[in-house]
Design an enzyme around this catalytic site. Structure first.
Site, mmCIF file in Angstrom:
data_model
loop_
_atom_site.group_PDB
_atom_site.id
_atom_site.type_symbol
_atom_site.label_atom_id
_atom_site.label_comp_id
_atom_site.label_asym_id
_atom_site.label_seq_id
_atom_site.Cartn_x
_atom_site.Cartn_y
_atom_site.Cartn_z
ATOM 1 N N ARG A 17 7.203 2.890 7.656
ATOM 2 C CA ARG A 17 6.286 1.734 7.564
ATOM 3 C C ARG A 17 7.065 0.414 7.436
ATOM 4 O O ARG A 17 7.185 -0.337 8.397
ATOM 5 C CB ARG A 17 5.325 1.933 6.367
ATOM 6 C CG ARG A 17 4.161 0.949 6.333
ATOM 7 C CD ARG A 17 4.464 -0.426 5.808
ATOM 8 N NE ARG A 17 5.028 -0.444 4.459
ATOM 9 C CZ ARG A 17 5.499 -1.537 3.877
ATOM 10 N NH1 ARG A 17 5.475 -2.705 4.507
ATOM 11 N NH2 ARG A 17 6.005 -1.490 2.652
ATOM 12 N N ASP A 18 7.655 0.189 6.281
ATOM 13 C CA ASP A 18 8.361 -1.093 6.069
ATOM 14 C C ASP A 18 9.521 -1.196 7.055
ATOM 15 O O ASP A 18 9.826 -2.276 7.567
ATOM 16 C CB ASP A 18 8.900 -1.147 4.631
ATOM 17 C CG ASP A 18 9.081 -2.558 4.107
ATOM 18 O OD1 ASP A 18 8.969 -3.495 4.906
ATOM 19 O OD2 ASP A 18 9.341 -2.725 2.905
ATOM 20 N N HIS A 209 11.521 -1.924 -5.459
ATOM 21 C CA HIS A 209 11.509 -1.983 -3.987
ATOM 22 C C HIS A 209 12.405 -3.151 -3.587
ATOM 23 O O HIS A 209 11.956 -4.304 -3.549
ATOM 24 C CB HIS A 209 10.045 -2.194 -3.561
ATOM 25 C CG HIS A 209 9.795 -2.336 -2.106
ATOM 26 N ND1 HIS A 209 9.130 -1.377 -1.358
ATOM 27 C CD2 HIS A 209 10.058 -3.346 -1.235
ATOM 28 C CE1 HIS A 209 9.005 -1.793 -0.111
ATOM 29 N NE2 HIS A 209 9.570 -2.983 -0.004
ATOM 30 N N HIS A 211 14.818 -5.161 -0.974
ATOM 31 C CA HIS A 211 15.404 -5.404 0.345
ATOM 32 C C HIS A 211 16.851 -5.832 0.093
ATOM 33 O O HIS A 211 17.168 -6.400 -0.947
ATOM 34 C CB HIS A 211 14.585 -6.460 1.102
ATOM 35 C CG HIS A 211 13.277 -5.888 1.603
ATOM 36 N ND1 HIS A 211 13.061 -5.519 2.898
ATOM 37 C CD2 HIS A 211 12.135 -5.575 0.935
ATOM 38 C CE1 HIS A 211 11.842 -5.022 3.031
ATOM 39 N NE2 HIS A 211 11.254 -5.052 1.847
ATOM 40 N N CYS A 242 9.839 -7.721 6.388
ATOM 41 C CA CYS A 242 8.433 -8.096 6.472
ATOM 42 C C CYS A 242 8.290 -9.209 7.497
ATOM 43 O O CYS A 242 8.970 -10.233 7.412
ATOM 44 C CB CYS A 242 7.933 -8.560 5.106
ATOM 45 S SG CYS A 242 6.265 -9.203 5.171
ATOM 46 N N ASN A 251 15.285 -2.835 4.048
ATOM 47 C CA ASN A 251 15.222 -2.267 2.700
ATOM 48 C C ASN A 251 16.584 -1.668 2.379
ATOM 49 O O ASN A 251 17.371 -1.362 3.276
ATOM 50 C CB ASN A 251 14.190 -1.119 2.667
ATOM 51 C CG ASN A 251 12.782 -1.606 2.819
ATOM 52 O OD1 ASN A 251 12.328 -1.883 3.920
ATOM 53 N ND2 ASN A 251 12.069 -1.718 1.726
HETATM 54 P P1 HMG Z 1 -7.774 -11.947 8.508
HETATM 55 O O1 HMG Z 1 -7.543 -12.492 9.871
HETATM 56 O O2 HMG Z 1 -7.995 -12.922 7.388
HETATM 57 O O3 HMG Z 1 -8.924 -10.834 8.506
HETATM 58 O O4 HMG Z 1 -6.527 -11.053 8.139
HETATM 59 P P2 HMG Z 1 -10.484 -10.897 8.747
HETATM 60 O O5 HMG Z 1 -11.115 -10.026 7.715
HETATM 61 O O6 HMG Z 1 -10.952 -12.324 8.880
HETATM 62 O O7 HMG Z 1 -10.647 -10.176 10.178
HETATM 63 C C1 HMG Z 1 -10.160 -10.775 11.372
HETATM 64 C C2 HMG Z 1 -9.998 -9.709 12.443
HETATM 65 O O8 HMG Z 1 -9.054 -8.716 12.017
HETATM 66 C C3 HMG Z 1 -11.282 -8.956 12.750
HETATM 67 O O9 HMG Z 1 -11.216 -8.583 14.128
HETATM 68 C C4 HMG Z 1 -11.145 -7.695 11.926
HETATM 69 O O10 HMG Z 1 -11.879 -6.612 12.473
HETATM 70 C C5 HMG Z 1 -9.666 -7.421 12.011
HETATM 71 P P3 HMG Z 1 -11.950 -9.444 15.281
HETATM 72 O O11 HMG Z 1 -13.373 -9.488 14.850
HETATM 73 O O12 HMG Z 1 -11.283 -10.798 15.280
HETATM 74 O O13 HMG Z 1 -11.671 -8.633 16.493
HETATM 75 N N1 HMG Z 1 -9.191 -6.658 10.846
HETATM 76 C C6 HMG Z 1 -8.619 -5.437 10.898
HETATM 77 N N2 HMG Z 1 -8.321 -4.620 11.930
HETATM 78 C C7 HMG Z 1 -7.752 -3.436 11.625
HETATM 79 N N3 HMG Z 1 -7.472 -3.026 10.358
HETATM 80 C C8 HMG Z 1 -7.752 -3.827 9.308
HETATM 81 C C9 HMG Z 1 -8.348 -5.081 9.575
HETATM 82 N N4 HMG Z 1 -8.752 -6.081 8.763
HETATM 83 C C10 HMG Z 1 -9.272 -7.035 9.560
HETATM 84 N N5 HMG Z 1 -7.439 -3.424 8.077
HETATM 85 C C11 HMG Z 1 -5.556 -9.161 7.010
HETATM 86 C C12 HMG Z 1 -6.421 -10.404 6.864
HETATM 87 C C13 HMG Z 1 -5.238 -8.705 5.593
HETATM 88 C C14 HMG Z 1 -6.323 -8.112 7.750
HETATM 89 C C15 HMG Z 1 -4.282 -9.552 7.785
HETATM 90 O O14 HMG Z 1 -3.699 -10.659 7.182
HETATM 91 C C16 HMG Z 1 -3.254 -8.433 7.828
HETATM 92 O O15 HMG Z 1 -3.463 -7.407 8.438
HETATM 93 N N6 HMG Z 1 -2.109 -8.621 7.131
HETATM 94 C C17 HMG Z 1 -1.104 -7.580 7.007
HETATM 95 C C18 HMG Z 1 0.247 -8.166 7.006
HETATM 96 C C19 HMG Z 1 1.248 -7.071 6.807
HETATM 97 O O16 HMG Z 1 1.024 -5.928 7.148
HETATM 98 N N7 HMG Z 1 2.440 -7.438 6.271
HETATM 99 C C20 HMG Z 1 3.503 -6.499 6.066
HETATM 100 C C21 HMG Z 1 3.240 -5.531 4.965
HETATM 101 S S1 HMG Z 1 3.537 -6.197 3.325
HETATM 102 C C22 HMG Z 1 5.234 -5.982 3.089
HETATM 103 O O17 HMG Z 1 5.945 -5.618 3.993
HETATM 104 C C23 HMG Z 1 5.780 -6.155 1.696
HETATM 105 C C24 HMG Z 1 6.061 -4.824 0.981
HETATM 106 O O18 HMG Z 1 6.980 -4.037 1.703
HETATM 107 C C25 HMG Z 1 6.642 -5.101 -0.424
HETATM 108 C C26 HMG Z 1 7.802 -6.104 -0.404
HETATM 109 O O19 HMG Z 1 8.797 -5.858 0.291
HETATM 110 O O20 HMG Z 1 7.649 -7.103 -1.105
HETATM 111 C C27 HMG Z 1 4.781 -4.006 0.789
HETATM 112 MG MG MG Z 2 9.118 -4.329 1.703
#
Ligand code: HMG
Ligand code: MG
Length: 300
Positions: A17-18, A209, A211, A242, A251
């Site tokens: 995933r990450d 966690h 990086h 990310c 990571n």
């Molecule tokens: P948004 O645009 O505010 O969402 O995004 P919305 O609710 O307004 O929906 C907009 C559109 O997105 C709609 O589609 C929804 O259906 C769709 P449209 O009508 O325009 O066709 N949608 C989705 N589709 C599939 N699955 C869903 C989903 N939700 C909405 N779950 C949202 C808000 C949270 C969805 C967006 O910002 C997002 O997906 N962000 C994820 C970012 C991400 O994955 N970042 C990396 C992971 S975090 C990380 O790596 C850190 C970590 O490792 C720890 C660390 O290292 O610190 C965990």
């Molecule tokens: Mg991470």
């Protein structure tokens, strides 16, 4: 001194995933499945295999439903995934994910950039996920990002990390993983942050966690181990980053963590040779060299 270290550590392998979420080229599903199989064969018991986020935000994870449907599940394994909202949670549940993770942050700007809402809005959004998961008997892990610094805001107060962590636990997460998203933490800073968080949360509910952007991850992990923390997130071959954290690199490599723990007599249940092979295979797919020093040394 040695007696204060845990005798056993749980490795949460976040490579699929990450590790892969930041890759620009779409990786064939078969290679992702192969990686998860290889990791399982190496003795990894907990794998974060995918992410049910918006495919517009993270295209690489768009095949997570298919991935979970095709996964050759082994008994005793946990295959988990990220779920940012109820839509993602419902998709994860349909795909029979064993465990989900909600992900918040200790930085307002990062929260906006990563999940398009404030910290308070994210916590409110997580509540119905945890409530539904409780009914479905699906465990929920919580992440807090930017615990040692933010790419947009710089320093982050440890009190903010403690506050968000406490709220995630209070809503029903069984554990909080503290993310040094951009790898800027150094050992004493890590110690201070962990001290503050432990004023409100017991160590058995904390995972770390790191990086490894600045090469500090193992030193920081050692500090966490000295504090009795025994759950460590890592990614095979040092994959990762990310997409919404500028400058975030991989990571900490699982091979490097397991090598260090082996040398300290701390058990992980992971076979390092098989782990190195798993990492080597995915790096061949990606056409790059592993960033794991241990993997490169053992392969030389
Ligand atoms: P948004 O645009 O505010 O969402 O995004 P919305 O609710 O307004 O929906 C907009 C559109 O997105 C709609 O589609 C929804 O259906 C769709 P449209 O009508 O325009 O066709 N949608 C989705 N589709 C599939 N699955 C869903 C989903 N939700 C909405 N779950 C949202 C808000 C949270 C969805 C967006 O910002 C997002 O997906 N962000 C994820 C970012 C991400 O994955 N970042 C990396 C992971 S975090 C990380 O790596 C850190 C970590 O490792 C720890 C660390 O290292 O610190 C965990
Ligand atoms: Mg991470």
């Amino acid at each position: 001194m040695t007696s204060s270290y845990p005798t056993q550590v749980k490795i949460v392998e976040v490579g699929p995933r990450d590790g892969l979420q930041n890759e620009k080229q779409q990786i064939p599903l078969a290679n992702k499945l192969q990686l998860i199989d290889d990791l399982t064969r190496a003795g990894v018991k907990f794998i974060e295999a995918g992410s049910f986020v918006s495919p517009k935000w993270v295209p690489q994870m768009a095949d997570s439903s298919e991935l979970f449907n095709k996964l050759k599940r082994q008994s005793g394994m946990t295959y988990s995934a990220l779920t940012p909202n109820l839509q993602g949670y419902n998709n994860a549940k349909t795909a029979k994910v064993d465990e989900v993770a909600i992900f918040g942050a200790a930085s307002e700007t990062f929260s906006q950039k990563n999940i398009n809402c404030s910290i308070a809005e994210s916590l409110a959004r997580f509540v119905p996920i945890v409530e539904q998961a409780k009914q479905d008997k699906i465990p929920v892990r919580g992440y807090v990002s930017c615990v040692l610094g933010c790419p947009y805001e710089g320093d982050i107060a440890p009190q903010k990390v403690a506050e968000v962590s406490q709220q995630l636990l209070a809503m029903g997460c069984y554990e909080v993983s503290l993310g040094d998203t951009i790898g800027v933490g150094t050992p004493i800073k890590t110690q201070n942050m962990l001290d503050v968080v432990q004023q409100v949360i017991p160590k058995d509910k904390i995972a770390v966690h790191f990086h490894d952007t600045y090469g500090q991850a193992l030193a920081n992990i050692l500090i966490a181990l000295q504090q009795g923390i025994s759950t460590i997130d890592s990614a095979v071959a040092g994959l990762g980053g990310c997409p919404y954290a500028k400058g975030a690199s991989g990571n900490v490599a699982t091979e490097d963590v397991v090598f260090m723990l082996n040398g300290m007599g701390i058990n992980t249940g992971i076979n390092i040779d098989k782990l190195v092979k798993a990492g080597n295979k995915i790096m061949q797919t990606l056409g790059r060299k592993s960033t794991s020093k241990v993997a490169n040394a053992l392969l030389a």
